[in-house]
Design an enzyme around this catalytic site. Structure first.
Site, PDB file in Angstrom:
ATOM      1  N   LYS A 134       0.820  -1.196   0.000  1.00  0.00           N
ATOM      2  CA  LYS A 134       0.000   0.000   0.000  1.00  0.00           C
ATOM      3  C   LYS A 134       0.859   1.253   0.000  1.00  0.00           C
ATOM      4  CE  LYS A 134      -2.789  -2.499   3.286  1.00  0.00           C
ATOM      5  NZ  LYS A 134      -3.137  -2.559   4.738  1.00  0.00           N
ATOM      6  N   GLY A 135       2.145   1.062   0.310  1.00  0.00           N
ATOM      7  CA  GLY A 135       3.011   2.220   0.560  1.00  0.00           C
ATOM      8  C   GLY A 135       3.109   3.212  -0.571  1.00  0.00           C
TER       9      GLY A 135
ATOM     10  N   ASP B  43       7.397   2.800  -2.860  1.00  0.00           N
ATOM     11  CA  ASP B  43       7.575   3.877  -1.879  1.00  0.00           C
ATOM     12  C   ASP B  43       9.044   4.024  -1.475  1.00  0.00           C
ATOM     13  OD1 ASP B  43       7.594   1.408  -0.535  1.00  0.00           O
ATOM     14  OD2 ASP B  43       6.261   2.038   1.082  1.00  0.00           O
TER      15      ASP B  43
ATOM     16  N   ASP C 224      14.823  -0.409   0.151  1.00  0.00           N
ATOM     17  CA  ASP C 224      15.611  -0.570   1.375  1.00  0.00           C
ATOM     18  C   ASP C 224      16.640  -1.682   1.119  1.00  0.00           C
ATOM     19  OD1 ASP C 224      16.169  -0.170   4.147  1.00  0.00           O
ATOM     20  OD2 ASP C 224      14.807  -1.774   4.719  1.00  0.00           O
TER      21      ASP C 224
ATOM     22  N   LYS D 197      17.277   4.045   0.175  1.00  0.00           N
ATOM     23  CA  LYS D 197      18.274   3.962   1.256  1.00  0.00           C
ATOM     24  C   LYS D 197      19.423   3.108   0.728  1.00  0.00           C
ATOM     25  CE  LYS D 197      15.238   3.813   5.363  1.00  0.00           C
ATOM     26  NZ  LYS D 197      14.665   2.845   6.348  1.00  0.00           N
TER      27      LYS D 197
ATOM     28  N   PHE E 116      14.224   5.054  10.150  1.00  0.00           N
ATOM     29  CA  PHE E 116      12.891   4.618   9.754  1.00  0.00           C
ATOM     30  C   PHE E 116      12.005   5.820   9.475  1.00  0.00           C
ATOM     31  CE2 PHE E 116       8.817   2.506   9.803  1.00  0.00           C
ATOM     32  CZ  PHE E 116       9.112   1.376   9.056  1.00  0.00           C
TER      33      PHE E 116
ATOM     34  N   ASP F 235       4.332   3.561   6.134  1.00  0.00           N
ATOM     35  CA  ASP F 235       3.723   3.292   7.427  1.00  0.00           C
ATOM     36  C   ASP F 235       4.711   2.731   8.434  1.00  0.00           C
ATOM     37  OD1 ASP F 235       4.018   0.684   6.093  1.00  0.00           O
ATOM     38  OD2 ASP F 235       2.876  -0.099   7.786  1.00  0.00           O
TER      39      ASP F 235
ATOM     40  N   ARG G 164       0.432   6.693   7.348  1.00  0.00           N
ATOM     41  CA  ARG G 164       0.424   6.798   5.886  1.00  0.00           C
ATOM     42  C   ARG G 164      -0.170   8.120   5.424  1.00  0.00           C
ATOM     43  NH1 ARG G 164       1.658   1.669   3.873  1.00  0.00           N
ATOM     44  NH2 ARG G 164       0.766  -0.125   4.951  1.00  0.00           N
TER      45      ARG G 164
HETATM   46  P1  IMP Z   1      13.088  -4.035   1.134  1.00  0.00           P
HETATM   47  O1  IMP Z   1      12.591  -5.330   0.616  1.00  0.00           O
HETATM   48  O2  IMP Z   1      14.000  -4.214   2.310  1.00  0.00           O
HETATM   49  O3  IMP Z   1      13.692  -3.140   0.071  1.00  0.00           O
HETATM   50  O4  IMP Z   1      11.851  -3.312   1.791  1.00  0.00           O
HETATM   51  C1  IMP Z   1      10.975  -2.553   1.084  1.00  0.00           C
HETATM   52  C2  IMP Z   1       9.720  -2.349   1.868  1.00  0.00           C
HETATM   53  O5  IMP Z   1       9.970  -2.252   3.276  1.00  0.00           O
HETATM   54  C3  IMP Z   1       9.091  -1.037   1.469  1.00  0.00           C
HETATM   55  O6  IMP Z   1       8.205  -1.190   0.397  1.00  0.00           O
HETATM   56  C4  IMP Z   1       8.416  -0.600   2.756  1.00  0.00           C
HETATM   57  O7  IMP Z   1       7.119  -1.139   2.833  1.00  0.00           O
HETATM   58  C5  IMP Z   1       9.258  -1.192   3.859  1.00  0.00           C
HETATM   59  N1  IMP Z   1      10.219  -0.192   4.393  1.00  0.00           N
HETATM   60  C6  IMP Z   1      11.565  -0.220   4.311  1.00  0.00           C
HETATM   61  N2  IMP Z   1      12.121   0.838   4.929  1.00  0.00           N
HETATM   62  C7  IMP Z   1      11.079   1.564   5.417  1.00  0.00           C
HETATM   63  C8  IMP Z   1      10.993   2.797   6.160  1.00  0.00           C
HETATM   64  O8  IMP Z   1      11.980   3.480   6.508  1.00  0.00           O
HETATM   65  N3  IMP Z   1       9.735   3.214   6.471  1.00  0.00           N
HETATM   66  C9  IMP Z   1       8.612   2.529   6.112  1.00  0.00           C
HETATM   67  N4  IMP Z   1       8.652   1.387   5.425  1.00  0.00           N
HETATM   68  C10 IMP Z   1       9.865   0.905   5.084  1.00  0.00           C
HETATM   69 MG    MG Z   2       5.322  -1.133   4.671  1.00  0.00          MG
END
Ligand code: IMP
Ligand code: MG
Length: 180
Positions: free
Chosen positions: A42-43, A99, A102, A130, A151, A158, A164
């Site tokens: 949903k982000g 969104d 990470d 990031k 974060f 969220d 959100r």
């Molecule tokens: P990844 O698979 O580690 O790249 O994570 C991506 C997902 O983790 C994003 O789509 C977000 O939903 C969540 N996420 C990662 N970092 C943050 C943050 O700082 N705030 C909120 N959600 C995050």
């Molecule tokens: Mg999330």
């Protein structure tokens, strides 16, 4: 909610400038293509809603939802499709709208499954990046802004499904998620 925010990273004016610039680049790059924007729920909904209106060429949109096992502030890398796309991807130039990038594990997985469906091309547009947290070899083609390893919430992002609806992106106070 404002009391839970340590500081604002991107205010409404900054976000609107970022979205306008991304929209202009995408409109230019996809002028002769068959653009299908895919929002990862949903982000990315808030970003998607603004970005699609900053795009001046014809485009289609679709949505998918994935859940990554593991809760809280980290991704496990094991991802499950919770809501799949409606549109058959053949012949489309996909732009995945996220969104935040990470570890990169979620997007890497999504890109793999979508690649298997034979679209013409796939690119990634993320509002936030990031880069220092990356665990896989993945880079976005369009990045709104890089953020530090903290974060962040708001503008769709969220913590535990909250925040959100904040109109800005801010750093969440660590005490909220059980940090110091
Ligand atoms: P990844 O698979 O580690 O790249 O994570 C991506 C997902 O983790 C994003 O789509 C977000 O939903 C969540 N996420 C990662 N970092 C943050 C943050 O700082 N705030 C909120 N959600 C995050
Ligand atoms: Mg999330």
């Amino acid at each position: 909610m404002r009391d839970d925010i340590e500081r604002i990273l991107l205010d409404e004016e900054k976000l609107s400038g970022i979205v306008k610039e991304l929209g202009a680049s995408i409109s230019e790059d996809y002028r002769d293509k068959n653009l299908l924007m895919i929002s990862v729920l949903k982000g990315s909904v808030v970003f998607m809603a603004d970005l699609m209106r900053a795009i001046t060429i014809p485009c289609r949109i679709d949505f998918m939802a994935v859940s990554s096992y593991g809760s809280g502030t980290k991704t496990s890398g094991v991802v499950k499709i919770v809501k799949d796309l409606d549109i058959n991807l053949e012949g489309y130039d996909l732009l995945i709208v996220e969104d935040i990038l990470d570890s990169g594990k979620t997007l890497q997985y999504i890109r793999e499954i979508l690649t298997a469906r034979n679209p013409k091309s796939i690119r990634i547009c993320t509002l936030l990046d990031k880069p220092e947290r990356r665990q896989v070899d993945l880079a976005a083609d369009y990045v709104g802004a890089c953020v530090p390893d903290e974060f962040v919430v708001g503008y769709g992002l969220d913590y535990d499904e909250k925040y959100r609806n904040l109109p800005y992106v801010g750093v969440l106070k660590p005490f909220v998620y059980g940090g110091k």
